[in-house]
Structure formats: structure tokens, C-alpha cells
Write an enzyme that holds these catalytic residues in place. Structure first.
Site, short mmCIF file in Angstrom:
data_model
loop_
_atom_site.label_atom_id
_atom_site.label_comp_id
_atom_site.label_asym_id
_atom_site.label_seq_id
_atom_site.Cartn_x
_atom_site.Cartn_y
_atom_site.Cartn_z
N GLY A 62 0.82 -1.19 -0.15
CA GLY A 62 -0.02 0.05 0.04
C GLY A 62 0.91 1.28 -0.08
O GLY A 62 0.63 2.14 -0.90
N MET A 94 4.53 3.47 2.17
CA MET A 94 5.69 3.41 2.94
C MET A 94 6.07 4.42 3.73
O MET A 94 6.10 5.57 2.92
CB MET A 94 6.96 2.78 1.86
CG MET A 94 8.18 2.48 2.80
SD MET A 94 8.19 1.29 4.02
CE MET A 94 9.44 2.08 5.06
N GLU A 95 6.36 4.46 4.82
CA GLU A 95 6.60 5.65 5.70
C GLU A 95 7.86 6.23 5.95
O GLU A 95 8.15 6.77 7.04
CB GLU A 95 6.20 5.04 7.32
CG GLU A 95 7.12 4.32 7.87
CD GLU A 95 6.64 2.69 7.81
OE1 GLU A 95 6.16 2.09 6.96
OE2 GLU A 95 6.93 2.03 8.77
N HIS A 107 -2.28 6.01 8.50
CA HIS A 107 -1.45 5.01 9.02
C HIS A 107 0.32 5.49 8.55
O HIS A 107 1.16 5.42 9.51
CB HIS A 107 -1.49 3.43 8.26
CG HIS A 107 -0.60 2.66 8.65
ND1 HIS A 107 -1.11 1.61 9.55
CD2 HIS A 107 0.65 2.25 8.08
CE1 HIS A 107 -0.15 0.81 9.73
NE2 HIS A 107 0.67 1.03 9.05
N GLU A 108 0.45 5.66 7.58
CA GLU A 108 1.92 6.18 7.30
C GLU A 108 2.34 7.32 7.79
O GLU A 108 3.45 7.57 8.44
CB GLU A 108 2.16 6.31 5.88
CG GLU A 108 1.90 5.38 4.78
CD GLU A 108 2.22 3.84 5.28
OE1 GLU A 108 3.38 3.62 5.83
OE2 GLU A 108 1.47 2.87 4.79
N HIS A 117 3.22 6.43 11.74
CA HIS A 117 4.64 5.52 11.73
C HIS A 117 5.41 6.82 12.19
O HIS A 117 6.47 6.32 12.72
CB HIS A 117 4.70 5.17 10.33
CG HIS A 117 4.32 3.76 10.40
ND1 HIS A 117 4.61 2.85 11.43
CD2 HIS A 117 3.81 2.98 9.36
CE1 HIS A 117 3.90 1.76 11.03
NE2 HIS A 117 3.72 1.73 9.64
#
Ligand code: B3K
Ligand code: ZN
Length: 865
Positions: A268, A270-271, A304-305, A308
Site C-alpha cells: 500500500g 511506505m513511511e 497510517h503512514e 508511523h
């Protein structure tokens, strides 16, 4: 094939028990990239210092690298001091403190694994988690080595946008005509958070003012054609930033936060620190080109990212066995964010449904593992539902046991104590223990034992003594050795209502079950108590409870816990399917029929239309296969269809009114309220199509809809229930208007799951479509992922299994991560009837005889007996 392992050689296993701290500190890393599609040159200059005495060998990692130079303090290291085995390069006899210089050359264009530096539609981008940095330069590729990075990117004018982590420092033209951009990231980080992007990109700017008044420059970079689809992601980002300040007290730290959308991406998003890289399908949305579900997914993933940045980046993982430290916690954070800004009940129902159907399946299959695994062959295989979803449930239980205030204190303590460190799950739990004085020794079993525990609940009520007894008993999953696990601490939230009136008789109570069994008694309860147990799914367990139709109907009507209302009707559906499995011509219980009629004829009684839509959705295949073992997926499919038809008939007089009542007029808005109403309207339309021809209505919706959600619904329903020519017409129209990859993927996946038309030949035809590409994971997931996971009729046949196995083998040579994900449905053979089992196993055996990537080998070898 570069990712292959030699056949029959023992796979190398990494074990938690073998962890040793890295004996060197890397104080700074200065990287220079000279971008070129086939010959990118990477120069690394690192300051290294020994911190543990007793070793003078520096262990670096590298993969598929051309080593141009490796120097210590400016002197080339002679080959007799280098030992290279697989992905490890040992540099022997290094001094106590030195400057390491490594020059490598890499070929991004040939990188179809999409790990390390690669090209997506001509754009350079990176993916380094978990072990992709070793495909860029020789470096200790492990998360406990944190350093301060700078990045210099040199490129010709064809790539005007050159990005990396941190803050931009300088931008200059070099005498040779190229451009050099310099970035500096002041926060120490592990190399898995490194990122670089270079391309001809368009950008949209915005700004966020933090709680301490700092102005943050927000930017979303996309391919120029996509610039009209970034607004929602930007708005979501600002909502997430504000939420993390108010709910967790977390403020953003750099001056700039960037998101870049790329077309080729293994997952999906990447942080990477300050430079999140996203699968374009998780960023791009507007009314015409994204469904409601896509809008909600984008909001959740952007959040979400972003979250993080603290739970993952500022405090990171010591080793990859701690992956759930950042992923479980961050999934918990993003689901609470979505619950707060949308509908809490609906979000929880969706999460519980996903957990039960997907994570419980994983947890009972050949790849089951604890939230904190103890060993792995390939870490990429451990980005699982157990690490993410069960990990989030474990954090949720900690919050339930502590209460929200202590949980927040624990989180504050965790961040304050470990800022800038790489830690373990123990440190997270220790912070929670320290603020609460609670002993978490027994609780830690949730992290260390695999499998889903079961909770047996027996209720007895004596109307004479007016006593209600609730007996609880936990049953542990049987582990491979045949032994059961030790008992868990299970937070059991319950409430008792009156079966007839729905009045609350015992208000919501939390019981902590820490022994094998316990009994709860309530006195003074005269008549008809119904127990609503495990409210909101207060623990990730399977409930075993004999409940009558009347009790379930009462819960479905009255329970004020959304999950348990939904769960009650799902259980009624399971009972009905059990009846259809015995006799396809049987009919559903009158009480269920009445319940459905009542729910849909007066939806105002159900506070949330989205909740009602969830209640009207049937149990997913995985749930049915688990309940009716050994499963015959084709028979279960027929039984499920019979139930769907019965529900359609039960509500026949109301579906159209419900559809009309829920339709949303006016301009498209992806608000929770509008999404909920549309979802119920579409559900009603789907049932309506089962009881009367609505081809004209579907064509009408297709022609006049103001948004993709409705237009897509019309196409999807037509595809399963309209006359052939209308079905085909709407399919063609949908494809003709699919001018973005995301809408194309919707079309591909709908065609791949369509039971009537998606035969094996049709699936092959879809993979030969001019817009299909084996190298693009989104296309592969849309066709083959959907086929294997959602097209029971075609997939669960010997030819279907063969097609999947052939596709997995083909993909393994290009992209092992995608291959090892795609193979999963074949690994679930254990739950099916013998004929299906044998056919699945023979494909797995055929695969294991080939030269497989490490990724695919680990999954397939665990799955064949
Ligand atoms: N941390 C990444 C996942 C990386 C997967 C690597 N195979 C995205 C996320 O969970 O936020
Ligand atoms: Zn994550």
C-alpha cells in the site's frame, strides 16, 4: 534469476534467540546518487566507530550490487580482507574509528522485484523496508543501526523533481549541465526508512500549522496526469496530523512532509522519513475515479503512514521480530482515527469482519505464527495479518485493560523513554506496566503463542431463583507439537439485555478471564436475559456459544453494541446456510425473515445505514469454510446463493423503497454519512436485482451517476444479474471510461470475479489485455488475486489451481514478494474436502520441485506435507 535459492539446499533461518547488538555505531551516512536508468552510481561515505570490543570485522549486507570501490580512510580494502557469502560482506581488521567509502553501481531498470531503487513509468523510486537498502549499497541493513543521513542526487534535466528524506538544503546546476540537489535528515534512522525519488512529477502544496505553531510544508507529488486526484489525500493528511496531536500529543518534526504516488508498488505505502511513497491506488481519488471504499482506504493509509512518524520512525524496531511493535500499534492508531472521524461502529464491524475472515484463517493454516515470531527465512513473508491486525487487537486489549487515560500515559512514557531508539515489544509493554502497576507476564502470551483461542460460553438462568450464570472457558489452539498453549488473559466485555424489550438488565461490564474457566453470577434477573458477550470483539478469540434463534434475533434488534448486532445476524445466516447445505430447497427461519423485513422497512430504527448495510452482507467464504469443514467450496457457494436469494425474497416489497430512501442527491461527498447511505442503497439495489429485472434502472444509474461508486455498483450488479446484453453493455462502457489505472483495476477485478463469465479462458484473456502487465502488482492483484480469492466457481477446480500455480511461477522470476502472496489460497488446502485438497497439494508439489525464490520457497515448503 537472481532471487533463486539452490534447489534442496537448507534454507537459512534467522532466529530471535540469536540476536546480537551491532558492534559498531554509524555516526553519519552521506549518500550520492548519480541517476541513470541502467547504471546508477551510488557513493556512500559513512563514519563508523566500534562500540563493542572483541571483534574487528564489520558486517555489511549487499545484494545484486556491482562493487566499484570499498575504501577505509581513503585506502581501497584488499580482497583478502573481504569475505562475501550470500548477502553478507565481512570487512576484516577494521580500525576502531574510520571513514568507510563504498561505491556501487546498480541497474534500476532491470529491477522488477520493486525493492531497492527501481523505475516506475520512468520515475526513480525506492522501497527499502525490510531489506531493500542492501540492493543500493553495502551497509548494515538492520533496523537497530540508526544514523543521520544526507543525500545528494545528481541527474540530468529530464528529471526535474529530485527528493529524499529530511529537509532540502541546496539545489544547484553542475558545470556538466546536470543538476545536484542536497537533502539532510537530522533524525537518526535505520536504512529501511531511506527514500529517494527522481522524475518529472507534478506537485500540490498545502500547509499544516502544528500545535506549537510551526508551519509544515505539505506536498503531494504525482505523475502530471494525476494532479486532479490528490486533494482528498491532502485533506486526510491534515486530519491525521491534527488527530495525532490531540489524541496522542504527537507533533510532526521536520519542516516538510511529502507523499509521492507511484504506479508500481508491492504493497500500500511506505513511511520513509519525511518522504512517504505510496501505491498510486492509495493516494489518488476524485468522485469520478474512486469509489467510497477507495476514499476510505486512502484516508486510513495516509493516516497510517503519517502515524508511523512516531510509532515506527522516531521509535523503531530493534529487529524484524519486533515488526508488530510498529505495525500493530500503528494499525490500532489508524483504526481509532478512522473510528473517530467516521462511524466507530461501522469501522469496528469492518475490522472485526476482516480479522475473523482473514487473520483467523492465517492463524489456523500452515503459515500461522505469533505476533512476535521467533524465526523466519524471508522477512518479507512476515508482513502478515497476524503482525498487523492481530497485533493491533493485542494493543487494543492493553487499552481495554488499562482504560484510555492510563493507556495514553503509557504511550507518552514509551515515546519519551525511547525516542531515537530501536526497541522491542517488551519496552512497549513495560511502559504500559509502569504507568499502571499491572503485571503483564501472562498477557505477553498474546505476543508469543500462535493460533486463535476459543472462548466457550454457557449461560443458564433460573427464573425461580432469578439467578443468571455465565460460564466462561478458554480453549487453546493445539500447536504443531500436539500440546496446548498456556492460558491467556482475555478481556471479556459483556452486557445483559431483556429478550423481549431489549432493556439493559446488566450494564456493560469488563471481566478479565485469566484462568482456564470462570463463572459470573448475577442475581435478581427475573425473565428472559440475553447475554451480549465479547462486545466490540473485546478479544481476538473465536466464540463458541449455543444461542437460540430468538436470542440472536433479540441481539440483532436491540444490542447497542454494533459489532454484536452484526454478529448476531451473521450467526443467523450461518445457521441458515447450514440448513441449505443439507437441503438447497429448505427455507430460512420465519424469525430471520421477520427480522430482515423489520430492519429494512424501518431503517431509521437502525441508527446507522452503514451498519445496516454490513448486517445485510453475508458471511465471507473463509468464515463458511472454517465453519463447515471439510468444506466443499462449490456446495457452500450454492448454499450461500440460496440464502442470498431467500433474503432478497424476504425483503422483496421493501428493497426499492429502501434504495430510494437512501439515495444521496447533490454533489458527491465522501463523508461517513453519505458513504453509509450509498452503501445501504447499493445493498438494496443488489437484492432488488435478485427478485425483479432492473436492467433499465441499472442503465439509468450508469448514465446519470455523478460518481464512480454508483456507476460501479450498476455495472457490478448488471454483471451478475442483468440480461446478457445489458451486462455486456455496462461492462464495455465501464472499460471505455476507465481512463485511470485505478478504474481499470476495478474493471479487471470485477471481470475476474464474475461467476457467470469469468472462466479460466476469460482470466487468461484478461492477463493478455493490452493494459495488463505482469510487472505491475496492481494489475496482477486485480486479475489473479481476485480470481483466486473471490471467484470460487472458477478457482476451486483443478484447472483453476493450475492457472494460479502457473501464474505464481511466472511471477516468481520477476517479483518474489508478489508471488509468495499470490500463492496463499493454495496453501489453505487443509480446510477443504479431499478432492480439492489433493488437487491443491499436487500444484504445491509441482511448484516445490522447481527452483523457487526464497520468498516463495518458505511459503510453499511450509504448506506441503
Ligand atoms: N511499513 C510498510 C510495509 C513494508 C513492507 C515491506 N515488504 C508499510 C506500512 O505498514 O505502513
Ligand atoms: Zn505500517
Amino acid at each position: 534469476m537472481t532471487d533463486s535459492r539452490a534447489m534442496n539446499s537448507a534454507p537459512s533461518i534467522t532466529r530471535l534467540a540469536d540476536y546480537e547488538a551491532f558492534p559498531f555505531a554509524i555516526d553519519s551516512v552521506d549518500l550520492t546518487f548519480e541517476l541513470d536508468p541502467t547504471h546508477t552510481r551510488v557513493t556512500q561515505v559513512s563514519r563508523v566507530r566500534r562500540v563493542v570490543h572483541g571483534t574487528n570485522a564489520l558486517e555489511l549486507n549487499g545484494k545484486d550490487l556491482k562493487r566499484v570501490a570499498l575504501k577505509i580512510d581513503g585506502v581501497e580494502v584488499q580482497s583478502d580482507r573481504l569475505v562475501e557469502i550470500d548477502e553478507t560482506l565481512l570487512v576484516r581488521q577494521v580500525p576502531d574509528e574510520f571513514v568507510l567509502e563504498v561505491v556501487t553501481e546498480i541497474n534500476p531498470e532491470a529491477n522488477t522485484a520493486l525493492e531497492g531503487l527501481y523505475l516506475s513509468n520512468g520515475m526513480f523510486c525506492t522501497q527499502c523496508e525490510a531489506e531493500g537498502f542492501r540492493r543500493i549499497t553495502y551497509y548494515p541493513d538492520r533496523p537497530d543501526v540508526m544514523s543521520v543521513f544526507t543525500t545528494r542526487i545528481i541527474s540530468d534535466a529530464s528529471r526535474p523533481v529530485l527528493l529524499s528524506n529530511g529537509n532540502p538544503v541546496s539545489d544547484q546546476h553542475l558545470p556538466d549541465g546536470r543538476r545536484e540537489v542536497f537533502w539532510s535528515d537530522p533524525f537518526p534512522k535505520p536504512c529501511y526508512l531511506f527514500a529517494l525519488v527522481g522524475g518529472d512529477l507534478a506537485v500540490k502544496h498545502d500547509e499544516f500549522v502544528t500545535m506549537s505553531g510551526r508551519r509544515i510544508d505539505l506536498r503531494i507529488y504525482v505523475e502530471p496526469k494525476d494532479l486532479d486526484r490528490v486533494d482528498y489525500a491532502l485533506e486526510s493528511l491534515k486530519r491525521a496530523m491534527a488527530w495525532d496531536e490531540s489524541v496522542y500529543g504527537r507533533e510532526y518534526d521536520l519542516d516538510i512532509f511529502m507523499i509521492v504516488a507511484v504506479s508500481h508498488f508491492n504493497m500500500g505505502a511506505m513511511e520513509n522519513k519525511g518522504l512517504n511513497i505510496f501505491n498510486s491506488s492509495c493516494v489518488l481519488a476524485n468522485a469520478e475515479a474512486a469509489t467510497d471504499q477507495a476514499f476510505q482506504r486512502i484516508e486510513a493509509i495516509v493516516a497510517h503512514e503519517y502515524f508511523h512518524n512516531w510509532s515506527g520512525n522516531r521509535v523503531t524496531c530493534r529487529d524484524w521480530f519486533q515488526l508488530s511493535l510498529k505495525e500493530g500499534f500503528t494499525v490500532f492508531r489508524d483504526s481509532e482515527f478512522s473510528a473517530d472521524i467516521n462511524s466507530r461502529a461501522v469501522k469496528r464491524i469492518q475490522d472485526v469482519n476482516f480479522l475473523r475472515s482473514a487473520q483467523f484463517t492465517e492463524d489456523s493454516g500452515p503459515t500461522a505464527h505469533p505476533v512476535q515470531p521467533s524465526e523466519y527465512q524471508e522477512i518479507s513473508n512476515f508482513y502478515t495479518l497476524t503482525i498487523y491486525e492481530k497485533g493491533a487487537e493485542v494493543v487494543r486489549m492493553i487499552r481495554t485493560l488499562l482504560g484510555p487515560e492510563l493507556f495514553r500515559k503509557g504511550s507518552d512514557l514509551y515515546f519519551a523513554r525511547h525516542d531515537g531508539q530501536a526497541v522491542t515489544i517488551n519496552e512497549f509493554v513495560a511502559a504500559m506496566a509502569d504507568v499502571s502497576g499491572r503485571d503483564f507476564t501472562q498477557f505477553m502470551r498474546w505476543y508469543r503463542q500462535p493460533g486463535t483461542p476459543r472462548l466457550r460460553v454457557d449461560v443458564s438462568h433460573d427464573s425461580q431463583t432469578k439467578q443468571l450464570q455465565i460460564q466462561l472457558m478458554q480453549k487453546q489452539p493445539v500447536v504443531a507439537s500436539g500440546e496446548s498453549h498456556a492460558h491467556y488473559v482475555i478481556p471479556v466485555s459483556y452486557q445483559v439485555i431483556d429478550q423481549v424489550t431489549g432493556a439493559v438488565v446488566v450494564p456493560e461490564t469488563l471481566f478479565e478471564l485469566s484462568d482456564e474457566s470462570a463463572s459470573i453470577t448475577h442475581d435478581g434477573i427475573a425473565t428472559n436475559p440475553v447475554v451480549s458477550i465479547l462486545r466490540g470483539l473485546s478479544a481476538p478469540v473465536k466464540l463458541e456459544m449455543d444461542r437460540s434463534v430468538d436470542e440472536l434475533v433479540a441481539l440483532a434488534r436491540f444490542d447497542d453494541d454494533g459489532v454484536n448486532r452484526w454478529d448476531a445476524i451473521q450467526e443467523l445466516y450461518m445457521q441458515a446456510i447450514s440448513g441449505f447445505l443439507k437441503d438447497l430447497d429448505s427455507s430460512i427461519d420465519d424469525a430471520l425473515r421477520r427480522l430482515i423485513c423489520d430492519l429494512i422497512s424501518d431503517p431509521a430504527k437502525v441508527a446507522d445505514p452503514a451498519c445496516l448495510a454490513e448486517m445485510l452482507a453475508l458471511p465471507q467464504d473463509n468464515i463458511l469454510w472454517d465453519a463447515f469443514q471439510p468444506a466443499d467450496p462449490q456446495k457452500i457457494l450454492e448454499a450461500r446463493k440460496a440464502l442470498r436469494q431467500s433474503i432478497a425474497r424476504a425483503g422483496a416489497s421493501s428493497w426499492f423503497e429502501l434504495y430510494e430512501a437512501m439515495r444521496v442527491d447533490g454533489p458527491y461527498e465522501p463523508t461517513a454519512d453519505a458513504i453509509g447511505r450509498r452503501s445501504l442503497a447499493i445493498t438494496a439495489l443488489g437484492y432488488l436485482a435478485k427478485v425483479e429485472p432492473i436492467d433499465d434502472l441499472l442503465k439509468d444509474i450508469d448514465a446519470s451517476a455523478s460518481n464512480l461508486t454508483e456507476r460501479y455498483a450498476a455495472y457490478r450488479i448488471a454483471r451478475s444479474d442483468a440480461a446478457d446484453e445489458v451486462s455486456l453493455e455496462l461492462s464495455e462502457k465501464f472499460l471505455n471510461r476507465a481512463d485511470t489505472d485505478e478504474v481499470l483495476d476495478l474493471w479487471l477485478s470485477t471481470e475476474a470475479m464474475n461467476e457467470k463469465t469469468a472462466t479460466i479462458d476469460r482470466i487468461k484473456e484478461l492477463t493478455s489485455h493490452s493494459r495488463f502487465a505482469w510487472t505491475n502488482p496492481n494489475r496482477v492483484r486485480a486479475v489473479l488475486g481476485t480470481f483466486a480469492n473471490r471467484n470460487v466457481r472458477a478457482f476451486h477446480t483443478p484447472e483453476g489451481y493450475r492457472l494460479l500455480a502457473d501464474s505464481v511461477l511466472k511471477l516468481d522470476a520477476m517479483n518474489p514478494q508478489i508471488a509468495s502472496r499470490l500463492v496463499m489460497p493454495l496453501c489453505q488446502w487443509g480446510r477443504f474436502e479431499k478432492g480439492f485438497q489433493d488437487a491443491m497439494k499436487s500444484e504445491l508439489r509441482r511448484m516445490i520441485a522447481k527452483d523457487l525464490s526464497k520468498d516463495l520457497y518458505e511459503i510453499v515448503s511450509k504448506s506441503v506435507d
